[in-house]
Design an enzyme around this catalytic site. Structure first.
Site, PDB file in Angstrom:
ATOM      1  N   GLY A   1      58.762  15.386 -13.521  1.00 28.52           N
ATOM      2  CA  GLY A   1      59.028  14.108 -12.616  1.00 28.52           C
ATOM      3  C   GLY A   1      60.391  13.842 -12.165  1.00 28.52           C
ATOM      4  O   GLY A   1      60.617  12.913 -11.481  1.00 28.52           O
TER       5      GLY A   1
ATOM      6  N   GLU B   1      58.436  19.428 -18.585  1.00 26.34           N
ATOM      7  CA  GLU B   1      57.539  19.980 -17.555  1.00 26.34           C
ATOM      8  C   GLU B   1      58.055  19.856 -16.175  1.00 26.34           C
ATOM      9  O   GLU B   1      57.125  19.122 -15.331  1.00 26.34           O
ATOM     10  CB  GLU B   1      55.980  19.398 -17.659  1.00 26.34           C
ATOM     11  CG  GLU B   1      55.555  19.891 -18.827  1.00 26.34           C
ATOM     12  CD  GLU B   1      54.322  19.330 -19.255  1.00 26.34           C
ATOM     13  OE1 GLU B   1      53.238  19.724 -20.029  1.00 26.34           O
ATOM     14  OE2 GLU B   1      53.775  18.155 -18.598  1.00 26.34           O
TER      15      GLU B   1
ATOM     16  N   ARG C   1      58.920  20.171  -9.535  1.00 24.31           N
ATOM     17  CA  ARG C   1      59.390  20.111  -8.280  1.00 24.31           C
ATOM     18  C   ARG C   1      60.851  20.258  -8.223  1.00 24.31           C
ATOM     19  O   ARG C   1      61.487  21.079  -7.464  1.00 24.31           O
ATOM     20  CB  ARG C   1      59.292  18.381  -7.854  1.00 24.31           C
ATOM     21  CG  ARG C   1      59.963  18.169  -6.452  1.00 24.31           C
ATOM     22  CD  ARG C   1      60.235  16.524  -6.341  1.00 24.31           C
ATOM     23  NE  ARG C   1      58.943  15.932  -6.621  1.00 24.31           N
ATOM     24  CZ  ARG C   1      57.801  15.759  -5.760  1.00 24.31           C
ATOM     25  NH1 ARG C   1      57.982  16.197  -4.593  1.00 24.31           N
ATOM     26  NH2 ARG C   1      56.679  15.019  -6.244  1.00 24.31           N
TER      27      ARG C   1
ATOM     28  N   CYS D   1      45.328  19.027  14.940  1.00 26.48           N
ATOM     29  CA  CYS D   1      44.786  17.887  15.759  1.00 26.48           C
ATOM     30  C   CYS D   1      44.747  16.597  14.777  1.00 26.48           C
ATOM     31  O   CYS D   1      43.525  16.258  14.554  1.00 26.48           O
ATOM     32  CB  CYS D   1      43.457  18.428  16.125  1.00 26.48           C
ATOM     33  SG  CYS D   1      43.503  19.603  17.264  1.00 26.48           S
ATOM     34  N   GLU D   2      45.796  16.121  14.777  1.00 19.63           N
ATOM     35  CA  GLU D   2      45.930  14.730  14.024  1.00 19.63           C
ATOM     36  C   GLU D   2      47.163  14.151  14.349  1.00 19.63           C
ATOM     37  O   GLU D   2      48.255  14.833  14.544  1.00 19.63           O
ATOM     38  CB  GLU D   2      45.958  15.030  12.419  1.00 19.63           C
ATOM     39  CG  GLU D   2      45.007  15.600  11.609  1.00 19.63           C
ATOM     40  CD  GLU D   2      43.952  14.739  11.098  1.00 19.63           C
ATOM     41  OE1 GLU D   2      44.170  13.514  11.184  1.00 19.63           O
ATOM     42  OE2 GLU D   2      42.750  15.190  10.785  1.00 19.63           O
TER      43      GLU D   2
ATOM     44  N   TYR E   1      55.059  21.796  -3.810  1.00 18.73           N
ATOM     45  CA  TYR E   1      53.938  20.936  -3.180  1.00 18.73           C
ATOM     46  C   TYR E   1      53.800  21.182  -1.761  1.00 18.73           C
ATOM     47  O   TYR E   1      53.308  20.398  -0.946  1.00 18.73           O
ATOM     48  CB  TYR E   1      53.991  19.542  -3.641  1.00 18.73           C
ATOM     49  CG  TYR E   1      54.163  19.349  -5.085  1.00 18.73           C
ATOM     50  CD1 TYR E   1      52.878  19.755  -5.977  1.00 18.73           C
ATOM     51  CD2 TYR E   1      55.269  18.963  -5.746  1.00 18.73           C
ATOM     52  CE1 TYR E   1      53.061  19.444  -7.498  1.00 18.73           C
ATOM     53  CE2 TYR E   1      55.387  18.767  -6.982  1.00 18.73           C
ATOM     54  CZ  TYR E   1      54.103  19.119  -7.730  1.00 18.73           C
ATOM     55  OH  TYR E   1      54.415  18.878  -9.222  1.00 18.73           O
TER      56      TYR E   1
HETATM   57  C1  PLP Z   1      51.397  16.508 -16.640  1.00 18.98           C
HETATM   58  C2  PLP Z   1      52.339  17.021 -15.579  1.00 18.98           C
HETATM   59  N1  PLP Z   1      53.397  17.511 -15.891  1.00 18.98           N
HETATM   60  C3  PLP Z   1      54.377  18.114 -15.132  1.00 18.98           C
HETATM   61  C4  PLP Z   1      54.380  17.557 -13.537  1.00 18.98           C
HETATM   62  C5  PLP Z   1      55.386  17.932 -12.667  1.00 18.98           C
HETATM   63  O1  PLP Z   1      55.879  16.845 -12.085  1.00 18.98           O
HETATM   64  P1  PLP Z   1      57.357  17.180 -10.918  1.00 18.98           P
HETATM   65  O2  PLP Z   1      56.867  18.035 -10.201  1.00 18.98           O
HETATM   66  O3  PLP Z   1      57.363  15.962 -10.451  1.00 18.98           O
HETATM   67  O4  PLP Z   1      58.413  17.598 -11.979  1.00 18.98           O
HETATM   68  C6  PLP Z   1      53.288  17.025 -13.204  1.00 18.98           C
HETATM   69  C7  PLP Z   1      52.919  16.361 -11.863  1.00 18.98           C
HETATM   70  O5  PLP Z   1      53.092  15.353 -11.411  1.00 18.98           O
HETATM   71  C8  PLP Z   1      52.176  16.683 -14.199  1.00 18.98           C
HETATM   72  O6  PLP Z   1      51.003  15.955 -13.739  1.00 18.98           O
HETATM   73  N1  LYS Z   2      51.826  16.778  -4.978  1.00 18.57           N
HETATM   74  C1  LYS Z   2      52.773  15.580  -5.338  1.00 18.57           C
HETATM   75  C2  LYS Z   2      53.249  15.379  -6.762  1.00 18.57           C
HETATM   76  C3  LYS Z   2      52.236  15.319  -7.722  1.00 18.57           C
HETATM   77  C4  LYS Z   2      52.308  15.998  -8.782  1.00 18.57           C
HETATM   78  C5  LYS Z   2      51.087  16.103  -9.701  1.00 18.57           C
HETATM   79  N2  LYS Z   2      50.951  15.372 -10.982  1.00 18.57           N
HETATM   80  C6  LYS Z   2      53.781  15.618  -4.524  1.00 18.57           C
HETATM   81  O1  LYS Z   2      53.965  16.377  -3.439  1.00 18.57           O
HETATM   82  O2  LYS Z   2      54.927  14.844  -4.210  1.00 18.57           O
END
Ligand code: PLP
Ligand code: LYS
Length: 437
Positions: free
Chosen positions: A249, A291, A294, A362-363, A391
């Site tokens: 996160g 974990e 991003r 088309c949005e 993502y």
């Molecule tokens: C359980 C878990 N771990 C790790 C992540 C990776 O999060 P981020 O990509 O924000 O580091 C997520 C996605 O939010 C998640 O659901």
């Molecule tokens: N997909 C999301 C994040 C969610 C991560 C999954 N738990 C994004 O683009 O920001």
């Protein structure tokens, strides 16, 4: 001019380079839209995370949350750097296994893993299953009986922390769909079931509070909470988790208005918080797992688009259109996510106008950048959208029957396709003609 492009990325012709290769040459060779990854940035971020733990003398695992970008090549690079991965579906697991990713270094997450997915994990000797709910404990127990197997498990709990981020990507608040609730005692009940099951080796607790978070405070609160639970469980059940997994996160910079701490600075503070709290509670220092998704994949990625037409609504607004859009990057439409784009032929060119950078879908909501500050452009120019590595491709779709872009990895001045562009034939590959007879 974007602060996310460095002087070192500009070549003698003034063009943007990615991994030492001219972005215009990449666009020409592989066509656009094109997802490009600077592999050295992926490696570098993993190394930074690892060095935080090594500097703090803490046992650890850097587990790449592969939902951010999951392809065979990515899994290979992550493995080369000695990081682990988490997967959240049979499809991600299959891809990782195709990449020969060591199964022992895989954690399997998800709030509704199917029986078949759990069986696939056990048959392939996946290292850790992160338990999310009671139904799953039962299903896993059946799978383990059937295969006369045992497995390491970890328990995901909902720490009751609302992270400051878009509500769609919060996950740690009390009413979240993920994990065992602490407040109502469900986590304790789950722990007792797991400890009573001799096929499950309960190694630790997990919490993930959300994604694209800028404030340290939420992470520190979650870390303290996890240590407190560990202390409580030791007192109540004579059980101490060996691992505390704080999830991912860590927010990254998408635009000049974003000023997060460096991802490794978040982790350093979390590790120190856990150390302190463990000392206060008289606990042996657990291993710390993180974990990040991003922060590993995001800044390494660029999307190259070719400018098409434009529409000027006199006195009101202007749209500049490119050859991709919400099919290769749903984030702006889904989360009002913001990005910056630069002209690949002159990334530092003075910006002279603000336009809606629109996609070709088309949005009306298919706007990649609502307020794109750009220099003058003409059809055929290549734009590079920055920090699109997480993502973007992983959430891509075939909406409007547009194929997904190719993905190219670039490192040390060499480029290589790691996912082919989807062709029209690919789009109909699974279709069957309908025969009403
Ligand atoms: C359980 C878990 N771990 C790790 C992540 C990776 O999060 P981020 O990509 O924000 O580091 C997520 C996605 O939010 C998640 O659901
Ligand atoms: N997909 C999301 C994040 C969610 C991560 C999954 N738990 C994004 O683009 O920001």
């Amino acid at each position: 001019m974007s602060e996310q492009v460095s002087n070192q990325q500009i070549n003698d012709e003034g063009h943007l380079t990615i991994g030492g290769v001219d972005a215009l040459a990449l666009a020409k060779q592989y066509q656009t839209p094109l997802a490009v990854y600077d592999v050295s940035k992926i490696r570098d971020q993993i190394r930074r995370f690892k060095s935080v733990f090594e500097d703090n003398g803490v046992d650890y695992a850097v587990t790449y949350a592969s939902k951010a970008f999951a392809t065979i090549a990515m899994y290979q690079v992550v493995d080369q750097e000695g990081a682990h991965i988490d997967v959240v579906s049979g499809g991600e697991l299959y891809t990782a296994l195709q990449a020969n990713f060591p199964a022992a270094n895989i954690s399997f997450h998800g709030n509704n893993k199917s029986y078949d997915e759990l069986e696939m994990a056990i048959e392939n000797h996946v290292g850790t299953i992160v338990l999310d709910n009671f139904h799953e404990i039962e299903q896993l127990s059946d799978v383990l009986e059937k295969h006369d197997a045992s497995v390491q498990v970890m328990m995901r709990i909902t720490p009751g922390i609302s992270a400051h981020t878009h509500e769609y990507i919060q996950t740690g608040q009390e009413d979240s769909k993920f994990g065992f609730d602490l407040k109502t005692g469900l986590a304790d009940k789950a722990l007792q079931q797991v400890l009573a099951n001799n096929r499950m080796n309960m190694i630790g607790i997990h919490a993930h509070i959300g994604s694209q978070i800028f404030e340290l405070n939420g992470f520190q609160m979650a870390a303290e909470k996890l240590v407190d639970i560990a202390a409580e469980w030791r007192a109540k059940y004579d059980y101490q988790p060996q691992v505390i997994n704080v999830g991912g996160g860590f927010g990254i910079r998408y635009t000049k208005d974003d000023n997060p701490l460096a991802p490794e600075a978040f982790v350093d503070a979390i590790v120190k918080t856990i150390k302190q709290r463990a000392t206060d509670k008289g606990l042996t220092m657990p291993a710390v797992w993180i974990e990040p998704g991003r922060s590993i994949a995001g800044p390494a990625g660029y999307t190259l688009y070719t400018v098409g037409g434009r529409k000027d609504v006199e006195g009101l607004t202007s749209y500049l259109t490119v050859d991709g859009g919400m099919g290769d990057n749903i984030r702006p439409a889904l989360y009002q996510a913001e990005y910056e784009a630069v002209l690949a032929s002159d990334p530092f060119a003075k910006t002279t106008e603000t336009v809606h950078l629109a996609g070709k879908y088309c949005e009306s909501g298919d706007i990649l950048i609502d307020q794109a500050h750009l220099p003058a452009t003409k059809p055929g120019d290549v734009l590079a959208m920055l920090d699109t590595g997480a993502y973007g491709y992983s959430m891509a779709s075939n909406y409007n029957r547009n194929g997904r872009p190719a993905v190219v990895f670039v490192e040390n001045g060499k480029s290589q396709v790691v996912v082919k562009r989807e062709t029209y034939a690919d789009l109909t590959r699974l279709d069957q003609a309908y025969d009403p007879e």
